[in-house]
Design a protein around this motif. Sequence first.
Motif, PDB file in Angstrom:
ATOM      1  N   GLN A   1      -8.302  -5.278  -3.727  1.00 15.21           N
ATOM      2  CA  GLN A   1      -7.228  -5.497  -4.521  1.00 15.21           C
ATOM      3  C   GLN A   1      -6.838  -4.210  -5.323  1.00 15.21           C
ATOM      4  OE1 GLN A   1      -7.320  -9.421  -6.135  1.00 15.21           O
ATOM      5  NE2 GLN A   1      -6.040 -10.372  -4.438  1.00 15.21           N
TER       6      GLN A   1
ATOM      7  N   THR B   1      -1.596   5.514   5.440  1.00  8.62           N
ATOM      8  CA  THR B   1      -0.885   4.581   4.851  1.00  8.62           C
ATOM      9  C   THR B   1      -2.053   4.092   3.658  1.00  8.62           C
ATOM     10  OG1 THR B   1      -1.946   3.167   6.301  1.00  8.62           O
ATOM     11  CG2 THR B   1       0.254   4.079   6.711  1.00  8.62           C
ATOM     12  N   VAL B   2      -1.604   3.265   3.058  1.00  6.19           N
ATOM     13  CA  VAL B   2      -2.212   2.527   2.043  1.00  6.19           C
ATOM     14  C   VAL B   2      -3.458   1.725   2.736  1.00  6.19           C
ATOM     15  CG1 VAL B   2      -2.290   0.438   0.108  1.00  6.19           C
ATOM     16  CG2 VAL B   2      -0.442   2.199   0.128  1.00  6.19           C
ATOM     17  N   ASP B   3      -3.188   1.129   3.932  1.00  2.00           N
ATOM     18  CA  ASP B   3      -4.057   0.472   4.489  1.00  2.00           C
ATOM     19  C   ASP B   3      -5.323   1.311   5.101  1.00  2.00           C
ATOM     20  OD1 ASP B   3      -2.969  -2.089   4.388  1.00  2.00           O
ATOM     21  OD2 ASP B   3      -2.041  -1.882   6.236  1.00  2.00           O
TER      22      ASP B   3
ATOM     23  N   THR C   1      -6.416  -1.234  -3.366  1.00  2.00           N
ATOM     24  CA  THR C   1      -5.045  -1.126  -2.872  1.00  2.00           C
ATOM     25  C   THR C   1      -4.061  -0.855  -3.806  1.00  2.00           C
ATOM     26  OG1 THR C   1      -5.363  -2.998  -1.537  1.00  2.00           O
ATOM     27  CG2 THR C   1      -3.252  -2.608  -1.760  1.00  2.00           C
ATOM     28  N   LYS C   2      -4.010  -1.217  -5.200  1.00  2.00           N
ATOM     29  CA  LYS C   2      -3.188  -0.750  -6.129  1.00  2.00           C
ATOM     30  C   LYS C   2      -3.316   0.608  -6.498  1.00  2.00           C
ATOM     31  CE  LYS C   2      -3.188  -5.298  -8.554  1.00  2.00           C
ATOM     32  NZ  LYS C   2      -3.375  -6.017  -9.548  1.00  2.00           N
TER      33      LYS C   2
ATOM     34  N   SER D   1      -4.235  11.877   2.340  1.00  4.22           N
ATOM     35  CA  SER D   1      -2.824  12.257   2.549  1.00  4.22           C
ATOM     36  C   SER D   1      -2.673  13.525   3.171  1.00  4.22           C
ATOM     37  CB  SER D   1      -2.132  11.665   1.364  1.00  4.22           C
ATOM     38  OG  SER D   1      -2.330  12.735   0.433  1.00  4.22           O
TER      39      SER D   1
ATOM     40  N   ASN E   1      -1.544   2.552  -3.615  1.00  2.40           N
ATOM     41  CA  ASN E   1      -0.140   2.275  -3.787  1.00  2.40           C
ATOM     42  C   ASN E   1       0.458   3.265  -4.963  1.00  2.40           C
ATOM     43  OD1 ASN E   1       2.248   0.954  -2.919  1.00  2.40           O
ATOM     44  ND2 ASN E   1       2.141   0.225  -4.829  1.00  2.40           N
ATOM     45  N   ASP E   2      -0.323   3.323  -5.784  1.00  5.33           N
ATOM     46  CA  ASP E   2       0.401   4.051  -7.020  1.00  5.33           C
ATOM     47  C   ASP E   2      -0.010   5.690  -6.674  1.00  5.33           C
ATOM     48  OD1 ASP E   2       0.721   1.852  -8.563  1.00  5.33           O
ATOM     49  OD2 ASP E   2      -0.840   2.372 -10.121  1.00  5.33           O
TER      50      ASP E   2
ATOM     51  N   VAL F   1       2.491   5.881  -2.979  1.00  6.48           N
ATOM     52  CA  VAL F   1       4.078   5.654  -3.075  1.00  6.48           C
ATOM     53  C   VAL F   1       4.725   6.054  -4.243  1.00  6.48           C
ATOM     54  CG1 VAL F   1       5.588   3.681  -2.978  1.00  6.48           C
ATOM     55  CG2 VAL F   1       3.594   3.505  -1.505  1.00  6.48           C
ATOM     56  N   LYS F   2       4.037   5.728  -5.367  1.00  4.82           N
ATOM     57  CA  LYS F   2       4.651   5.792  -6.777  1.00  4.82           C
ATOM     58  C   LYS F   2       4.488   7.443  -7.064  1.00  4.82           C
ATOM     59  CE  LYS F   2       4.232   1.337  -8.517  1.00  4.82           C
ATOM     60  NZ  LYS F   2       3.799   0.488  -9.716  1.00  4.82           N
TER      61      LYS F   2
END
Length: 86
Positions: free
Chosen positions: A38, A21-23, A41-42, A83, A45-46, A49-50
């Motif tokens: 922050q 996970t991102v966490d 985290t971005k 991941s 997430n990119d 997720v993206k």
Amino acid sequence: MSWKLKDLKGLSAPTDVKMCTVDDVVRQLKDKYKIDVQILTKIANDVLVKHLTEKKITIEDIKKNYSNVKDIENIIEDILRLSGKL
């Protein structure tokens, strides 16, 4: 009326699944790279997720977006490693 449930043993299931996970990424990499949480985290997430899930962005786009971040290539590589994609 009674229900008959099928035996699920014969169904195929993913064998080597590595969840991340991102966490998890932020927790493991924030001290290694001494980067703002922050921003990390971005980036996570990119990548997770993206890029990996939604296929909306490429790794090259992520590198361009965060080109001002020191060690961005190593950060992305570590996220992919965590991941299980590297």
